[in-house]
Design an enzyme around this catalytic site. Structure first.
Site, mmCIF file in Angstrom:
data_model
loop_
_atom_site.group_PDB
_atom_site.id
_atom_site.type_symbol
_atom_site.label_atom_id
_atom_site.label_comp_id
_atom_site.label_asym_id
_atom_site.label_seq_id
_atom_site.Cartn_x
_atom_site.Cartn_y
_atom_site.Cartn_z
ATOM 1 C CB CYS A 173 -0.948 0.008 1.185
ATOM 2 S SG CYS A 173 -0.121 0.201 2.775
ATOM 3 C CB ALA B 76 3.981 -0.404 2.298
ATOM 4 N NE ARG C 213 11.934 -0.863 2.053
ATOM 5 C CZ ARG C 213 12.100 -1.262 0.791
ATOM 6 N NH1 ARG C 213 11.365 -2.203 0.285
ATOM 7 N NH2 ARG C 213 13.002 -0.692 0.023
ATOM 8 C CG HIS D 237 7.605 4.989 -3.920
ATOM 9 N ND1 HIS D 237 7.579 4.167 -5.027
ATOM 10 C CD2 HIS D 237 7.752 4.176 -2.855
ATOM 11 C CE1 HIS D 237 7.725 2.912 -4.636
ATOM 12 N NE2 HIS D 237 7.826 2.893 -3.334
HETATM 13 S S1 SF4 Z 1 -1.205 -1.404 6.108
HETATM 14 FE FE1 SF4 Z 1 -2.133 0.374 7.110
HETATM 15 S S2 SF4 Z 1 -1.929 2.030 5.688
HETATM 16 FE FE2 SF4 Z 1 -1.562 0.117 4.535
HETATM 17 S S3 SF4 Z 1 -3.518 -0.486 3.650
HETATM 18 FE FE3 SF4 Z 1 -3.378 -1.407 5.636
HETATM 19 S S4 SF4 Z 1 -4.299 0.073 6.993
HETATM 20 FE FE4 SF4 Z 1 -3.875 1.107 5.193
#
Ligand code: SF4
Ligand code: SF4
Lengths: 459, 536
Positions: free
Chosen positions: B55, B58, B89, B189
């Site tokens: 996502c 991330a 990472r 990014h």
């Molecule tokens: S990890 Fe956190 S920010 Fe990413 S999609 Fe899930 S809820 Fe949303």
């Protein structure tokens, strides 16, 4: 120093969690769902959560972890995720052909307020769930509880599939809690030895400790079958191993299917295993086979053989409530000294239980289980009151290195060592393995630190 | 197998709507007259299709801001998002200086509870920032929004601004990087880089000293790649002023505008920053690639060519001449065991392209490749940029409007100089993408998913498959070695000359490991019962 900014002085924190001793609900739901035969877990939310949960489980098990996601974008986040979930259910049954899809929510879909039962109902009506296939679900908002809560919620989602025909099946439901595939296998072995026919759910053995044979099965042989889950409503009773992970599912069966339950501690260590075995033999009305008494005797033997090395060693622990309760009891039973205990999973009963278990020790343990019960605090406690051993997940290696304390990896996640998939820590044999690990850690350290003149060959 | 047949076979299992969509993201590389066919990329993943993607959060917190050691990164949200991006990472950092700050080993989260979701989390965020400040007194605190934050409407930017003002000596700023924004990490990014550009770059006028001073953009120091590149640059006498963002620190970002050239490694994650640095400060950019020994040599030569000093040009040649023999010796040793083998690469936004260089050096052929979150320009080259459609998801991601900075804009090269350099073969702002470097009839697949990966491996039986952790074990179960090109399976560095050597040895180890011969037990190979057992 890797954690160079952690001060010894403990100041009050209310808002900031640092180095958590927990993670979020859905990963627990995902892990539990993987213990159902032919089940594809599905994360109803944005795709990031799903990617994170899959990655974390993959790193821990070194096995493929498949799960779908509703891949929310901004639109779904504003208008609700029904269309995404319907499409996802359709696509998953078409492309991957699972027997079961296990949907859990994420913070996003919970905040929006998506109504899972209603959407699943619509999927059924729209014919998106092929005949003979199933969708189970759990609401898993991560702003409540922890990964443990999510596991428990999905277990309850499984219990909701139980049916009551009125004819008892002669079996006992056993909910093992969040333990490793090897532990689930061991619980089945123990039950078999005692002679109790069980329905174990979930059961990740055979799924998350699979072989390498040149063949990839998205849905391996193992797991609790849907037929077993349905039959759980006809069982004699349910043993829930652990209040946090397993009790809700068991109580659900009690209320809804009139299947009585008992909540026991996870059978980790001598006493908790004794209670489990004792319960099983009383339920089945059989006597415990010699073979099992023999295993128990072996565990007692190693405690006595090596007692001097355990005696009064201080231990700091981080982990999940059910596991920690049994572990602390085990440590106290071999005269080790649990000194600091944190769990990010809330529940006041936990601290109370740990205090009871350690009441006989000559000092008061530090124990905390709420939002700021994190590894940062644990580290500060250790700086103020050093310990001889750490027990917990791989993240503790940073404290272990900075403070030069041996670490036994146990719990979730273990990202940097092997064995947890294959060797149980439940039962008597599991107890022996735990002691072996603890001894190795302590004695390797002693060998490293002993001066030359008192370096020991025989220990 | 004919690629068209493979494509058809792969699509046949999908529901019609899915098949139509995926068909546009699966491209057979048929070298048409001077143009490559169009591929669809940077579009939504289909719900229920098991994707490799992560996502926006991330991409923002994990990828771009994660590698900076001296900023306290607070995730504003429930605990999971912060937990999973905690040390997972492998961006290494060098915090050995006596007073160096390093918060990368920590995970900071507001760990929102239900009452925060219901009543709003701003107060808790404010308190968390205060607690972080009181405990650590860092130079900077960054705040990252997770999905629920956007929905409940917390104004994280207002809270950050308020705290920044209150502290006076700590730069606090926030990122609206909720996971649902955009279609992949790539959006994250962009959000991260925009904020770094807005809140950090230009804040510090003292850059690193050096005659040939560059920034390295889009290099994240996974497995120490950045260290190896820095070693080479140093050896050549080139100063790396700031890496975005491997092994980075607050001050490096802040002084990025003082360098004289931007060298872009990962085009996907950062090309727009290079553009903005040029417009605002007058620093030109070139594309480089330090993955692969000859690509690394070429990149060093390009940098030398840019500065144009004979001294530097010669030094670079000396360094290459010094480093190459060891690389070639290993390549020659390994090649008989790797020659002719095939690879598939599905990863990231540039690696699926860059790593083809290393495989080429091993005599291996890339038969299929694709990105996880790249855009069309990363496939087809920047010439497609003007024609790119901006869809609803991309429109969500802010494009910063920048103009020449009144005080700090100073063109490093005059128009004529740039033109002369271009004529002598140095391409500015140029990237041709992955597709032109791939052979005819190879398959280029965007946002490959688990089902397609399995199909591709079954049908084309590559000797090695490269992707990420989620794909690792399903591929290996098929008896095909899998190399992670996000985390390098705890290996690396693979950049530069030493990295090339590491990679050659690693691939040799993987494709020739004895383990792939152990799949079947003797009784599975020969199941028929022989009449009698032969005793001694
Ligand atoms: S990890 Fe956190 S920010 Fe990413 S999609 Fe899930 S809820 Fe949303
Ligand atoms: S948004 Fe919630 S469910 Fe998703 S990773 Fe974060 S805490 Fe977990």
């Amino acid at each position: 120093m890797l954690l160079r900014h952690t001060p010894q002085e403990i100041t009050e924190r209310h808002a900031l969690t640092i180095n958590p001793a927990k993670t979020c609900q859905p990963i627990g739901a995902m892990y539990a769902a993987l213990g159902v035969h032919g089940c594809l877990p599905h994360s109803h939310g944005s795709q990031g959560c799903c990617a994170y949960h899959r990655s974390a489980l993959t790193r821990h098990y070194k096995e493929p972890i498949s799960a779908g996601t509703s891949s929310f974008t901004e639109g779904a986040s504003v208008f609700g995720g029904q269309a995404n979930l319907l499409q996802a259910i359709d696509n998953m049954f078409t492309v991957y052909e699972p027997e079961v899809v296990a949907v859990h929510t994420t913070c996003l879909s919970e905040t929006i307020g998506d109504d899972l039962p209603q959407i699943i109902d619509k999927a059924t009506k729209d014919g998106k769930i092929p005949k003979g296939k199933h969708v189970i679900y759990a609401n898993t908002p991560s702003y409540v509880g922890s990964h443990v809560t999510g596991f428990s919620n999905m277990v309850k989602g499984m219990a909701m599939k139980a049916e009551t025909t009125g004819v008892k099946n002669g079996k006992v439901n056993v909910i093992p809690g969040w333990v490793e595939p090897a532990d689930m296998e061991e619980i089945k072995r123990l039950s078999g030895l005692i002679g109790v026919d069980i329905i174990l759910f979930p059961d990740t053995s055979g799924i998350l400790n699979g072989p390498l044979s040149g063949e990839y099965k998205m849905f391996p042989e193992g797991g609790t079958t849907m037929a077993e889950l349905q039959s759980a409503g006809d069982s004699i009773g349910t043993l829930a191993l652990g209040e946090w992970c397993s009790a809700d599912g068991a109580r659900y069966l009690d209320t809804n299917n009139k299947v009585p339950c008992r909540v026991l501690d996870m059978p980790i260590g001598l006493m908790a295993t004794d209670r489990f075995v004792d319960a099983m033999r009383i339920i089945a009305g059989v006597s415990v086979p010699e073979e099992l008494s023999h295993e128990r005797g072996q565990l007692v033997d190693i405690i006595s053989d090596m007692h001097q090395y355990f005696f009064h060693k201080k231990v700091a622990l981080a982990g999940d409530p059910d596991q920690l309760i049994s572990m602390v009891e085990f440590l106290v039973s071999i005269d080790m000294c649990p000194t600091h205990v944190v769990s990010g999973t809330p529940g006041k009963a936990f601290a109370k239980r740990i205090r009871e278990l350690t009441a006989g020790l000559p000092y008061e343990v530090n124990v905390k289980c709420d939002q700021t019960a994190d590894m940062f605090l644990l580290h500060q406690w250790i700086k103020n009151e050093p310990v001889d051993l750490l027990i917990g997940n791989s993240y503790l290696k940073y404290i272990a290195r900075d403070e030069d304390i041996p670490l036994v990896r146990w719990g979730f996640p273990i990202l940097d060592r092997q064995g947890h998939q294959y060797f149980p820590t439940v039962g008597y044999k599991g107890g022996i393995r735990l002691l072996e690990k603890i001894l190795n850690a302590l004695l390797d350290r002693k060998d490293r630190d002993d001066p030359e003149q008192s370096f020991e060959l025989v220990m | 197998m004919d690629p068209a047949a493979i494509k058809e076979e792969m699509l046949s299992k999908y529901p019609p709507k899915v098949a139509r969509k995926r068909a546009k993201q699966i491209m057979i590389n048929e070298a048409l007259e001077n143009e490559t066919p169009e591929i669809t990329a940077n579009v939504r993943t289909i719900p229920g299709i098991i994707t490799m993607r992560g996502c926006t959060y991330a991409g923002c917190k994990g990828v771009i801001m994660g590698p900076t050691r001296d900023i306290v990164n607070i995730t504003h949200g429930p605990i999971g998002c912060g937990f999973y991006s905690w040390l997972t990472r492998r961006n290494q950092t060098d915090a050995t200086a006596p007073d160096a700050q390093n918060y990368m080993t920590y995970c900071f989260s507001t760990d929102m509870q239900d009452k925060d979701i219901i009543f709003g989390g701003e107060k808790k965020l404010e308190a968390a920032i205060q607690e972080a400040y009181d405990l650590f007194h860092p130079k900077g605190i960054c705040v990252f929004a997770t999905c629920p934050v956007g929905l409940i409407g917390d104004d994280i930017h207002a809270v950050a601004a308020k705290m920044k003002k209150k502290f006076g000596d700590c730069n606090v700023f926030a990122f609206s990087c909720e996971g649902y924004k955009g279609v992949s990490q790539s959006a994250g990014h962009h959000i991260a880089n925009n904020q770094v550009f807005r809140h950090l770059v230009g804040a510090e006028d003292e850059g690193k000293p050096g005659k040939y001073c560059i920034n390295l953009l889009g290099e994240y120091n996974i497995g120490g790649d950045g260290f190896e590149i820095d070693r080479l640059l140093n050896k050549c006498g080139i100063t790396n002023n700031a890496t975005f963002s491997g092994n980075s620190s607050y001050d490096q970002f802040a002084s990025a505008h003082t360098a004289d050239l931007n060298a872009v490694m990962c085009h996907r994650s950062i090309n727009y920053v290079a553009d903005m640095l040029e417009v605002k400060y007058g620093i030109p950019w070139i594309k480089v690639n330090f993955i692969g020994a000859s690509a690394a040599a070429k990149s060093l030569r390009k940098i030398a060519q840019y500065f144009g000093d004979q001294e530097l040009i010669e030094r670079v040649e000396e360094v290459i001449a010094e480093e190459m023999p060891a690389v070639q010796a290993v390549a020659e040793e390994v090649r008989p065991r790797t020659e002719g083998k095939t690879a598939m690469l599905f990863v990231g936004g540039s690696r699926a392209h860059h790593y083809q260089e290393l495989f080429k050096e091993l005599g291996m052929k890339t038969i299929s490749a694709g990105y996880e979150f790249a855009h069309r320009d990363d496939y087809e080259g920047r010439h497609v940029l003007p024609g790119l459609k901006v869809d609803a998801d991309s429109r969500n991601i802010e494009e910063l409007e920048v103009e020449a900075d009144e005080a700090l804009y100073s063109p490093r090269k005059s128009e004529e100089e740039l033109k002369a350099l271009a004529e002598s073969g140095l391409d500015f702002k140029s990237y041709d993408g992955m597709i032109p470097d791939m052979d005819e009839k190879t398959m280029v697949i965007d946002d490959l998913n688990q089902y397609e990966a399995e199909k591709m491996v079954e049908m084309l039986k590559p000797d090695i498959f490269c992707a990420g952790i989620k794909e690792k074990f399903s591929i290996q179960k098929l008896g095909i070695p899998m190399k992670q090109l996000h985390s390098y399976d705890s290996g690396g560095p693979y950049a530069g000359f030493k990295g090339a050597i590491n990679f050659y040895r690693e691939i040799d180890r993987l494709v020739n490991s004895k383990v792939w011969g152990y799949m079947k037990a003797p009784w599975q190979e020969n199941p028929e019962l022989s009449a009698t057992y032969v005793w001694e």
